[in-house]
Every structure is written in C-alpha cells, then in structure tokens.
Scaffold this motif. Structure first.
Motif, PDB file in Angstrom:
ATOM      1  N   GLY A   1      -9.328 -17.136  46.345  1.00  0.00           N
ATOM      2  CA  GLY A   1      -9.493 -15.450  46.099  1.00  0.00           C
ATOM      3  C   GLY A   1      -8.959 -14.867  45.705  1.00  0.00           C
ATOM      4  O   GLY A   1      -8.994 -14.882  44.238  1.00  0.00           O
ATOM      5  N   ASP A   2      -8.775 -13.246  46.042  1.00  0.00           N
ATOM      6  CA  ASP A   2      -8.174 -12.108  45.112  1.00  0.00           C
ATOM      7  C   ASP A   2      -9.944 -12.737  43.552  1.00  0.00           C
ATOM      8  O   ASP A   2     -10.627 -12.428  43.796  1.00  0.00           O
ATOM      9  N   GLU A   3      -8.566 -11.657  42.456  1.00  0.00           N
ATOM     10  CA  GLU A   3      -9.086 -11.852  41.557  1.00  0.00           C
ATOM     11  C   GLU A   3      -8.601 -13.144  40.083  1.00  0.00           C
ATOM     12  O   GLU A   3      -7.662 -13.350  41.222  1.00  0.00           O
ATOM     13  N   VAL A   4      -9.359 -13.800  39.642  1.00  0.00           N
ATOM     14  CA  VAL A   4      -8.910 -14.888  38.673  1.00  0.00           C
ATOM     15  C   VAL A   4      -8.658 -14.771  37.435  1.00  0.00           C
ATOM     16  O   VAL A   4     -10.007 -14.063  36.589  1.00  0.00           O
TER      17      VAL A   4
ATOM     18  N   LEU B   1      -2.593 -26.539  47.382  1.00  0.00           N
ATOM     19  CA  LEU B   1      -2.041 -25.324  46.606  1.00  0.00           C
ATOM     20  C   LEU B   1      -1.282 -25.767  44.273  1.00  0.00           C
ATOM     21  O   LEU B   1      -2.052 -25.055  43.975  1.00  0.00           O
ATOM     22  N   ARG B   2      -0.344 -27.028  44.741  1.00  0.00           N
ATOM     23  CA  ARG B   2       0.484 -27.538  43.436  1.00  0.00           C
ATOM     24  C   ARG B   2      -0.435 -27.488  42.826  1.00  0.00           C
ATOM     25  O   ARG B   2      -0.956 -26.722  41.281  1.00  0.00           O
ATOM     26  N   ASP B   3      -1.687 -28.387  42.844  1.00  0.00           N
ATOM     27  CA  ASP B   3      -2.393 -29.043  42.807  1.00  0.00           C
ATOM     28  C   ASP B   3      -3.781 -28.717  41.742  1.00  0.00           C
ATOM     29  O   ASP B   3      -4.291 -28.508  40.769  1.00  0.00           O
ATOM     30  N   VAL B   4      -4.559 -27.629  42.687  1.00  0.00           N
ATOM     31  CA  VAL B   4      -5.466 -26.932  42.502  1.00  0.00           C
ATOM     32  C   VAL B   4      -4.912 -25.634  41.110  1.00  0.00           C
ATOM     33  O   VAL B   4      -5.946 -25.555  40.267  1.00  0.00           O
ATOM     34  N   SER B   5      -4.073 -25.502  41.277  1.00  0.00           N
ATOM     35  CA  SER B   5      -3.427 -23.952  40.857  1.00  0.00           C
ATOM     36  C   SER B   5      -3.121 -24.871  39.186  1.00  0.00           C
ATOM     37  O   SER B   5      -3.864 -24.266  38.378  1.00  0.00           O
ATOM     38  N   ILE B   6      -2.888 -26.336  39.065  1.00  0.00           N
ATOM     39  CA  ILE B   6      -2.371 -26.593  38.462  1.00  0.00           C
ATOM     40  C   ILE B   6      -3.756 -27.015  37.107  1.00  0.00           C
ATOM     41  O   ILE B   6      -4.376 -26.846  36.095  1.00  0.00           O
ATOM     42  N   ALA B   7      -4.639 -27.554  37.869  1.00  0.00           N
ATOM     43  CA  ALA B   7      -6.443 -27.972  37.222  1.00  0.00           C
ATOM     44  C   ALA B   7      -6.818 -26.722  36.945  1.00  0.00           C
ATOM     45  O   ALA B   7      -7.454 -26.803  35.717  1.00  0.00           O
ATOM     46  N   LEU B   8      -6.610 -25.347  38.106  1.00  0.00           N
ATOM     47  CA  LEU B   8      -7.969 -24.431  36.938  1.00  0.00           C
ATOM     48  C   LEU B   8      -6.827 -23.711  35.599  1.00  0.00           C
ATOM     49  O   LEU B   8      -7.614 -23.521  34.750  1.00  0.00           O
ATOM     50  N   TYR B   9      -5.286 -23.547  35.895  1.00  0.00           N
ATOM     51  CA  TYR B   9      -5.197 -23.470  34.841  1.00  0.00           C
ATOM     52  C   TYR B   9      -5.404 -24.511  34.056  1.00  0.00           C
ATOM     53  O   TYR B   9      -5.413 -23.231  32.708  1.00  0.00           O
ATOM     54  N   SER B  10      -5.005 -25.057  33.549  1.00  0.00           N
ATOM     55  CA  SER B  10      -5.451 -26.289  32.300  1.00  0.00           C
ATOM     56  C   SER B  10      -6.898 -26.018  31.844  1.00  0.00           C
ATOM     57  O   SER B  10      -7.153 -26.107  31.027  1.00  0.00           O
TER      58      SER B  10
ATOM     59  N   THR C   1     -15.036 -22.019  37.276  1.00  0.00           N
ATOM     60  CA  THR C   1     -13.560 -22.832  37.854  1.00  0.00           C
ATOM     61  C   THR C   1     -14.240 -23.738  39.323  1.00  0.00           C
ATOM     62  O   THR C   1     -13.942 -23.877  40.068  1.00  0.00           O
ATOM     63  N   ALA C   2     -15.230 -23.052  39.920  1.00  0.00           N
ATOM     64  CA  ALA C   2     -16.271 -23.379  40.683  1.00  0.00           C
ATOM     65  C   ALA C   2     -16.021 -24.837  41.324  1.00  0.00           C
ATOM     66  O   ALA C   2     -16.085 -25.708  42.338  1.00  0.00           O
ATOM     67  N   HIS C   3     -16.189 -25.767  40.115  1.00  0.00           N
ATOM     68  CA  HIS C   3     -16.221 -27.328  40.132  1.00  0.00           C
ATOM     69  C   HIS C   3     -15.174 -27.735  40.640  1.00  0.00           C
ATOM     70  O   HIS C   3     -15.430 -28.898  40.756  1.00  0.00           O
ATOM     71  N   ILE C   4     -14.182 -27.452  40.435  1.00  0.00           N
ATOM     72  CA  ILE C   4     -12.978 -27.661  41.077  1.00  0.00           C
ATOM     73  C   ILE C   4     -12.076 -27.113  42.314  1.00  0.00           C
ATOM     74  O   ILE C   4     -11.823 -28.003  43.176  1.00  0.00           O
ATOM     75  N   ILE C   5     -12.697 -25.753  42.639  1.00  0.00           N
ATOM     76  CA  ILE C   5     -12.475 -25.171  44.327  1.00  0.00           C
ATOM     77  C   ILE C   5     -13.041 -23.936  44.753  1.00  0.00           C
ATOM     78  O   ILE C   5     -13.891 -23.397  43.329  1.00  0.00           O
ATOM     79  N   PRO C   6     -13.836 -24.249  45.975  1.00  0.00           N
ATOM     80  CA  PRO C   6     -14.503 -23.586  45.978  1.00  0.00           C
ATOM     81  C   PRO C   6     -14.465 -21.683  46.035  1.00  0.00           C
ATOM     82  O   PRO C   6     -12.930 -21.592  46.288  1.00  0.00           O
ATOM     83  N   ASN C   7     -14.714 -20.523  46.029  1.00  0.00           N
ATOM     84  CA  ASN C   7     -14.275 -19.258  46.225  1.00  0.00           C
ATOM     85  C   ASN C   7     -14.946 -19.066  45.991  1.00  0.00           C
ATOM     86  O   ASN C   7     -16.289 -18.326  47.213  1.00  0.00           O
ATOM     87  N   HIS C   8     -14.393 -17.035  46.668  1.00  0.00           N
ATOM     88  CA  HIS C   8     -14.782 -16.273  47.562  1.00  0.00           C
ATOM     89  C   HIS C   8     -15.983 -15.498  47.231  1.00  0.00           C
ATOM     90  O   HIS C   8     -16.382 -14.723  47.601  1.00  0.00           O
ATOM     91  N   TYR C   9     -16.489 -15.336  45.587  1.00  0.00           N
ATOM     92  CA  TYR C   9     -17.065 -14.562  45.387  1.00  0.00           C
ATOM     93  C   TYR C   9     -18.398 -14.757  45.874  1.00  0.00           C
ATOM     94  O   TYR C   9     -18.801 -16.038  45.733  1.00  0.00           O
TER      95      TYR C   9
END
Ligand SMILES: N#Cc1c(N)ncnc1-c1cnn(CCN2CCOCC2)c1
Length: 295
Positions: free
Chosen positions: A214-217, A171-180, A63-71
């Motif tokens: 962040g967090d677990e994913v 947050l809504r748009d990114v969360s839905i993109a990640l889920y989808s 999912t790194a192409h959708i949003i950067p992460n903390h890993y």
C-alpha cells in the motif's frame, strides 16, 4: 498550504498527503507541500505531488510480480482538481508496522550503529563508515507513531505487534525482495537507493485475504536516493531531491523549529527541477509523458 479540499470524506492526512473515502475504494492525494527537518514550509513546490505520484505508479508496475499492490488508477475516478497527483487505490486493512529496508548505513540507523553496533537489533560488522553499503540489505521495522518519530523495533517485537510470527517473516522477505529489485533498477540508471519504507495491508475484499503493498512506494519522500556520481562513504550524502532546499534552509539560520520559513522563488524553481530530474532518472521517461497521460 491546505489540503486538496475535495468534496470527499477525508479519512487520513499527513504532512504532505491526504487519503479520501470513495466508498469501496480510496483516493490517495499527494500535495505539493514540502517538509525539511520534519517541518512543513508555508509554500510548496509546483508539481512535487505529480512527480511523487508518477514515481509510485512506475514502481507499482515494476514490482507487481513480487507482490500485489493497492493501485487501481491515476485517471478513472480521480477528480480533475488533483489529476496527476492522486491515485485510486484498494481499501486495505493496514498493518501497524512500517517496513524499512536499508542497503546503506545512514540517518537514524547510523546513529544506532554508532551507539550499539546494531540497527533494530541486527548486529552489523564493526568498522562501517557512514553511508557505507551494507553486506546485505537489512529489514529494520518501526512502529507507526501518531506524533513524532516512529520507534525502531526488532523482528520479534514486530511479530508481537502483528500477533503473527509468520506474517512478520513474510513482511521481512517481501520488503527485502522489493528493495533489492528496485535498487538494481535504480543502479542501472546511476542512482543509489540507500533505504526505503513500505507499508502493507490485507485486502479483506478478497477471500484469500492477500498481503498487498500500500501507501506510496519508492518515492523520494519514502526513500533516500543518492546520485552514484560523487558517492563517498565516510559522511552524509546529498539527498537527490531535498538537498537544494535543505542547504538553503540551513543558510537562513532557521532553528529548524516551526514555523518553517517561506521558500524563495529561485529555491522553489531549483527544487522543482530536482524533482523532475528525479522522476526522469528513476523512470527513464520524460515527466511531460506523465503529465499528458494524466491530464
Ligand atoms: N495507502 C493506503 C491505505 C489503503 N490502501 N487502505 C486503507 N488505508 C490506507 C492508509 C491509511 N493510512 N495510511 C498511512 C499513509 N497515509 C496516507 C495519507 O496521508 C497520511 C498517511 C494508509
């Protein structure tokens, strides 16, 4: 069962995870502890922490192409004692909103829908059955409760809490993109991703102050995964990973209040097998591969 007991400052802990301070970074440790009905059992599931960490690392990569992460790493900087079930992560300023996305109506969302026809203020079509797929994934945020259950809120309340309407929309748009994206990949592997919870923060070390996942994913602890085989709307679905231990817990007559009963060896072994199966189904890789990469 106790925390990992590392010689590091403990800065946060939950039912099954801990967060330790590494000065400019953090160490996120997943234990083998397991909770059913929100109560932690006295004995854990061997390798559960490694399965969940491996799944998080898999999804951070996907999912790194959708949003950067903390890993940062699951090896460099990880103490031997927790290798495979811990990851070094960037230190973020976490946002006080839990970002839940639902692709199917179940759990607390089903209860809200039955009572009001809505979930977190979002009007849904009439006549939906329990566990039915929604016409489109919905963003149903909640506040982070220190104790007890998180409180569902609507987007407007999330914007008030964040003090930023545009950030709430992001947050809504990114969360839905990640889920989808994740639900599509999971479906290719014969697994339904019914819903999930994301947590985001701001990377203050970057002058651009980017939003970071962040967090677990997308782990079985932060998500509901159902096998496609046997999926049937109209009732609750078996949890891919926890149903085995939940069914046992229910068979004991336990009243679901603390303390939770000790899990017998055969149920521990069966539950471990379900977690390993979940890892291999979701990632498409043998679990031994994760163990060897991080040993
Ligand atoms: N991830 C992350 C993270 C980060 N990258 N930077 C700063 N703070 C946090 C953080 C602090 N608390 N939580 C809630 C999740 N906790 C995990 C441990 O177990 C308890 C719950 C996240």
């Amino acid at each position: 069962m106790t925390a990992a007991d590392l010689d590091l400052p403990l800065i946060a802990s939950g039912k099954v995870r801990e967060l330790y301070d590494l000065d400019d970074r953090l160490l996120l440790v997943a234990s083998d502890r397991i909770s059913t009905y929100d109560v932690v059992h006295p004995n854990g599931i061997p390798d559960k922490g490694k399965v969940l960490t491996g799944i998080s690392v898999f999804w951070f990569d996907k999912t790194a192409h959708i949003i950067p992460n903390h890993y940062i790493s699951a090896t460099d900087g990880v103490p031997d004692k927790v290798r495979g079930r811990a990851m070094v992560v960037k230190k973020l300023t976490m946002l006080p909103v839990e970002c839940v996305v639902r692709g199917y109506i179940t759990g607390s969302g089903w209860k809200d829908y039955q009572a009001t026809g809505r979930v977190s203020g979002i009007q849904l079509p009439p006549g939906l059955r329990e566990s039915e797929k929604l016409p489109a994934p919905i963003f149903t945020p909640s506040t982070k409760a220190d104790e007890g259950h998180d409180e569902p809120i609507d987007l407007e309340r999330a914007a008030e809490i964040l003090g930023d309407r545009e950030l709430a929309g992001r947050l809504r748009d990114v969360s839905i993109a990640l889920y989808s994206h994740a639900a599509g990949l999971a479906a290719e592997r014969g697994v339904i991703l019914a819903d999930t919870k994301f947590e985001f923060g701001i990377d203050e070390a970057d002058p651009a102050r980017p939003l970071v996942l962040g967090d677990e994913v997308l782990t079985p602890d932060s998500s509901r995964y159902w096998p496609v085989e046997g999926y049937e709307p109209g009732h609750g679905q078996p949890s891919f990973d926890k149903q085995y231990v939940r069914d046992w817990a229910s068979s004991t007559g336990w009243d679901k209040a603390p303390p939770a009963p000790e899990i017998p060896a055969d149920v521990v072994a069966g539950t471990r097998a379900r977690y390993v199966e979940a890892y291999e189904l979701i990632t498409g890789e043998p679990f031994d591969g994760w163990l060897s990469r991080t040993s």
